[in-house]
Design a protein around this motif. Structure first.
Motif, PDB file in Angstrom:
ATOM      1  N   VAL A  36       2.039  -3.306 -42.883  1.00  0.00           N
ATOM      2  CA  VAL A  36       3.049  -4.313 -42.520  1.00  0.00           C
ATOM      3  C   VAL A  36       2.922  -4.851 -41.097  1.00  0.00           C
ATOM      4  CG1 VAL A  36       4.726  -3.419 -44.184  1.00  0.00           C
ATOM      5  CG2 VAL A  36       4.802  -2.613 -41.822  1.00  0.00           C
ATOM      6  N   ARG A  37       2.063  -4.261 -40.286  1.00  0.00           N
ATOM      7  CA  ARG A  37       1.949  -4.700 -38.892  1.00  0.00           C
ATOM      8  C   ARG A  37       0.532  -5.181 -38.597  1.00  0.00           C
ATOM      9  NH1 ARG A  37       4.596   0.459 -38.578  1.00  0.00           N
ATOM     10  NH2 ARG A  37       6.737   0.272 -37.851  1.00  0.00           N
ATOM     11  N   TYR A  38       0.417  -6.129 -37.670  1.00  0.00           N
ATOM     12  CA  TYR A  38      -0.904  -6.603 -37.288  1.00  0.00           C
ATOM     13  C   TYR A  38      -0.873  -7.166 -35.876  1.00  0.00           C
ATOM     14  CZ  TYR A  38       1.044 -11.172 -38.567  1.00  0.00           C
ATOM     15  OH  TYR A  38       1.833 -12.289 -38.649  1.00  0.00           O
ATOM     16  N   GLN A 118      -0.738   3.755 -44.906  1.00  0.00           N
ATOM     17  CA  GLN A 118       0.706   3.702 -45.134  1.00  0.00           C
ATOM     18  C   GLN A 118       1.377   3.187 -43.867  1.00  0.00           C
ATOM     19  OE1 GLN A 118       2.024   4.178 -48.006  1.00  0.00           O
ATOM     20  NE2 GLN A 118       0.311   5.150 -49.080  1.00  0.00           N
ATOM     21  N   LYS A 119       2.579   2.642 -44.035  1.00  0.00           N
ATOM     22  CA  LYS A 119       3.337   2.140 -42.900  1.00  0.00           C
ATOM     23  C   LYS A 119       3.591   3.279 -41.906  1.00  0.00           C
ATOM     24  CE  LYS A 119       7.788  -0.014 -41.783  1.00  0.00           C
ATOM     25  NZ  LYS A 119       9.132  -0.353 -42.286  1.00  0.00           N
ATOM     26  N   LYS A 121       5.544   5.432 -39.527  1.00  0.00           N
ATOM     27  CA  LYS A 121       6.977   5.688 -39.483  1.00  0.00           C
ATOM     28  C   LYS A 121       7.422   5.945 -38.046  1.00  0.00           C
ATOM     29  CE  LYS A 121       9.149   6.132 -42.666  1.00  0.00           C
ATOM     30  NZ  LYS A 121       9.879   5.029 -43.328  1.00  0.00           N
ATOM     31  N   LYS A 122       8.615   5.413 -37.743  1.00  0.00           N
ATOM     32  CA  LYS A 122       9.242   5.739 -36.458  1.00  0.00           C
ATOM     33  C   LYS A 122      10.015   7.027 -36.669  1.00  0.00           C
ATOM     34  CE  LYS A 122      12.872   3.416 -35.011  1.00  0.00           C
ATOM     35  NZ  LYS A 122      13.777   2.422 -34.372  1.00  0.00           N
TER      36      LYS A 122
ATOM     37  N   ALA B  40       2.715  -8.340 -34.569  1.00  0.00           N
ATOM     38  CA  ALA B  40       3.657  -8.974 -35.484  1.00  0.00           C
ATOM     39  C   ALA B  40       3.802  -8.142 -36.743  1.00  0.00           C
ATOM     40  CB  ALA B  40       3.181 -10.377 -35.839  1.00  0.00           C
ATOM     41  N   ASN B  41       4.787  -8.509 -37.539  1.00  0.00           N
ATOM     42  CA  ASN B  41       5.015  -7.902 -38.849  1.00  0.00           C
ATOM     43  C   ASN B  41       4.783  -8.948 -39.922  1.00  0.00           C
ATOM     44  OD1 ASN B  41       6.080  -5.365 -37.911  1.00  0.00           O
ATOM     45  ND2 ASN B  41       7.823  -6.561 -37.212  1.00  0.00           N
ATOM     46  N   ARG B  42       4.372  -8.499 -41.087  1.00  0.00           N
ATOM     47  CA  ARG B  42       4.195  -9.421 -42.213  1.00  0.00           C
ATOM     48  C   ARG B  42       5.547  -9.708 -42.839  1.00  0.00           C
ATOM     49  NH1 ARG B  42      -1.196  -9.671 -43.071  1.00  0.00           N
ATOM     50  NH2 ARG B  42      -2.330  -7.808 -42.420  1.00  0.00           N
ATOM     51  N   ASP B 109       9.215  -1.880 -34.444  1.00  0.00           N
ATOM     52  CA  ASP B 109       9.734  -0.629 -33.903  1.00  0.00           C
ATOM     53  C   ASP B 109       9.290  -0.424 -32.456  1.00  0.00           C
ATOM     54  OD1 ASP B 109      11.050   0.270 -36.234  1.00  0.00           O
ATOM     55  OD2 ASP B 109       9.142   0.925 -37.092  1.00  0.00           O
ATOM     56  N   ALA B 158      11.923  -1.554 -45.588  1.00  0.00           N
ATOM     57  CA  ALA B 158      10.654  -1.919 -46.237  1.00  0.00           C
ATOM     58  C   ALA B 158       9.754  -0.698 -46.173  1.00  0.00           C
ATOM     59  CB  ALA B 158      10.009  -3.092 -45.501  1.00  0.00           C
ATOM     60  N   GLU B 159       9.415  -0.169 -47.316  1.00  0.00           N
ATOM     61  CA  GLU B 159       8.654   1.075 -47.351  1.00  0.00           C
ATOM     62  C   GLU B 159       7.410   0.908 -48.201  1.00  0.00           C
ATOM     63  OE1 GLU B 159       9.613   3.562 -45.570  1.00  0.00           O
ATOM     64  OE2 GLU B 159      11.730   3.173 -45.187  1.00  0.00           O
ATOM     65  N   THR B 160       6.416   1.733 -47.938  1.00  0.00           N
ATOM     66  CA  THR B 160       5.232   1.721 -48.795  1.00  0.00           C
ATOM     67  C   THR B 160       5.116   3.000 -49.620  1.00  0.00           C
ATOM     68  OG1 THR B 160       3.873   2.543 -46.967  1.00  0.00           O
ATOM     69  CG2 THR B 160       3.893   0.161 -47.315  1.00  0.00           C
ATOM     70  N   GLU B 161       6.033   3.959 -49.412  1.00  0.00           N
ATOM     71  CA  GLU B 161       6.023   5.201 -50.201  1.00  0.00           C
ATOM     72  C   GLU B 161       7.417   5.825 -50.124  1.00  0.00           C
ATOM     73  OE1 GLU B 161       3.343   8.011 -48.314  1.00  0.00           O
ATOM     74  OE2 GLU B 161       4.049   7.448 -46.325  1.00  0.00           O
ATOM     75  N   HIS B 166      13.387   7.536 -48.433  1.00  0.00           N
ATOM     76  CA  HIS B 166      13.396   7.067 -47.050  1.00  0.00           C
ATOM     77  C   HIS B 166      14.642   6.226 -46.757  1.00  0.00           C
ATOM     78  CE1 HIS B 166       8.773   7.545 -46.404  1.00  0.00           C
ATOM     79  NE2 HIS B 166       9.429   8.592 -45.954  1.00  0.00           N
ATOM     80  N   ARG B 173      21.033   7.850 -40.965  1.00  0.00           N
ATOM     81  CA  ARG B 173      20.564   7.920 -39.580  1.00  0.00           C
ATOM     82  C   ARG B 173      21.086   6.737 -38.762  1.00  0.00           C
ATOM     83  NH1 ARG B 173      15.444   8.078 -41.032  1.00  0.00           N
ATOM     84  NH2 ARG B 173      14.818   6.057 -40.188  1.00  0.00           N
ATOM     85  N   LYS B 174      21.118   5.552 -39.394  1.00  0.00           N
ATOM     86  CA  LYS B 174      21.497   4.341 -38.657  1.00  0.00           C
ATOM     87  C   LYS B 174      23.008   4.161 -38.574  1.00  0.00           C
ATOM     88  CE  LYS B 174      17.184   2.873 -38.472  1.00  0.00           C
ATOM     89  NZ  LYS B 174      16.406   2.793 -37.235  1.00  0.00           N
ATOM     90  N   MET B 189       5.553  -9.081 -49.504  1.00  0.00           N
ATOM     91  CA  MET B 189       5.476  -9.773 -48.221  1.00  0.00           C
ATOM     92  C   MET B 189       4.890 -11.171 -48.442  1.00  0.00           C
ATOM     93  SD  MET B 189       6.664  -7.841 -45.881  1.00  0.00           S
ATOM     94  CE  MET B 189       6.720  -6.290 -45.008  1.00  0.00           C
TER      95      MET B 189
END
Lengths: 228, 228
Positions: A36-38, A118-119, A121-122, B40-42, B109, B158-161, B166, B173-174, B189
């Motif tokens: 997801v990041r680039y 995989q993304k 994680k924070k 950046a993020n997608r 993040d 947005a998760e990949t697993e 999660h 947590r938030k 995306m």
């Protein structure tokens, strides 16, 4: 387009690049960090796409290798879309032979050494990561020393300081014929105007501020004159 | 728009969010590395912009804080454009008070610990650099614990697993009320469809794959019902 075709029939001299193949790169590259990041460059593709259109207007067959941009495809140009620097190099080599190469893309110098599958994680309480970078292939230098080197190789240098000095050094280091240098410390990125310097073996030409379309037409005309 | 106005006059019940202020975030953030490079993020902004439009269609006054996207502004929505996570947080806090907050943006993040004022040079023979990162502000957690906390705070995951697992942890947590969770390992995306799970205090709802516009309408209707 019909008008352009009629004009071409009536005035073949206006198509001095007929029979030539021009390879143009444009836009940024995107180098993935994880799914997801680039990492990206601030390049709208306006200047590169305008150059592709200007070379096509002079009769060249044009292959445009472009990173992700919002620009429409220039009419009559073959567009190859890529994301990363490695994909851009492969697409450029796949487009050879070419008589002209204009490398206007803002290619990422570096990519992340190990792309995460995989993304990332924070994790609560964890430190922010460091991104280890590694060198990307140098597309301009590779084409400048290629077994199928185009007859005229033009690079770009986007600088924020010592613009001409850096560009002269870049021309020697890369082995290309010309460098189009511009100062991107202002609003050039994404904007419609550009102030460039053309660095050749003969010296430095300072061009006035021009719309990016006019920079493209002037460069295309210079290329046609050099190949005439 | 005229039709929408007439419909609203005839059927005030169709505007259950009239008098409410909704804050929506959308798109990616861009975190500068130097004047020409950024992380950046997608995120296309399609889902966040659709949610802003759907809330406005139900009568809410909507402030949309958006990163750089190619989406058109939704009609009738106040759009605040930002680049970085820090700018997004400031714009969100500036938009309070709000009854509803839907944080659909893909906020970075991390940002680079020290942004370079000049373009980082690729020195011949030098190693590629490492980018030291630092934590960005947590916009969702900040709004969830804000003195002016919106009555209903909705986050995105947005998760990949392990998508739902999660997301449940993220909700706790938030400190937000709901989480809209989706699996971005496929073509979500930039695509037009989305398969989401709505995580609330009551449990997990698995929604079917829907166009992003339909996800937005369903979420807006759920929000209206929750505030009724």
């Amino acid at each position: 387009e019909i008008l352009a075709a009629i004009t071409a029939l009536l005035a073949p001299a206006a198509r001095p690049l007929a029979g030539r193949h021009a390879l143009v790169t444009s836009g940024p590259t995107h180098e993935p960090i994880d799914p997801v990041r680039y990492i990206a460059n601030r390049s709208s593709g306006k200047q590169g796409h305008a150059i592709a259109a200007a070379l096509a207007a002079l009769g060249a067959r044009v292959t445009l290798v472009s990173g992700p941009v919002a620009q429409p495809d220039p009419p009559g140009v073959t567009v190859v879309r890529i994301e990363t620097a490695r994909e851009m190099l492969a697409a450029c080599e796949g487009a050879l032979p070419a008589d002209i190469a204009v490398m206007a893309a803002a290619v990422a110098d570096w990519r992340v050494a190990r792309e995460a599958g995989q993304k990332l994680k924070k994790e609560p309480g964890a430190e922010a990561p460091s991104l280890m970078m590694t060198l990307n292939p140098d597309i301009l230098a590779t084409l400048s020393h290629h077994a199928q080197r185009p007859g005229l190789v033009v690079g770009f240098a986007a600088e924020t300081e010592k613009v001409v000095e850096h560009a002269i050094a870049k021309r020697r280091r890369k082995g290309c014929d010309w460098i189009v240098a511009n100062d991107v410390s202002g609003t050039v990125m994404g904007g419609d105007a550009n102030t460039v310097h053309l660095i050749t073996a003969a010296g430095v030409e300072d061009w006035p501020e021009l719309p990016k379309g006019a920079v493209a037409e002037r460069l295309a005309a210079r290329i046609a004159a050099a190949l005439a």
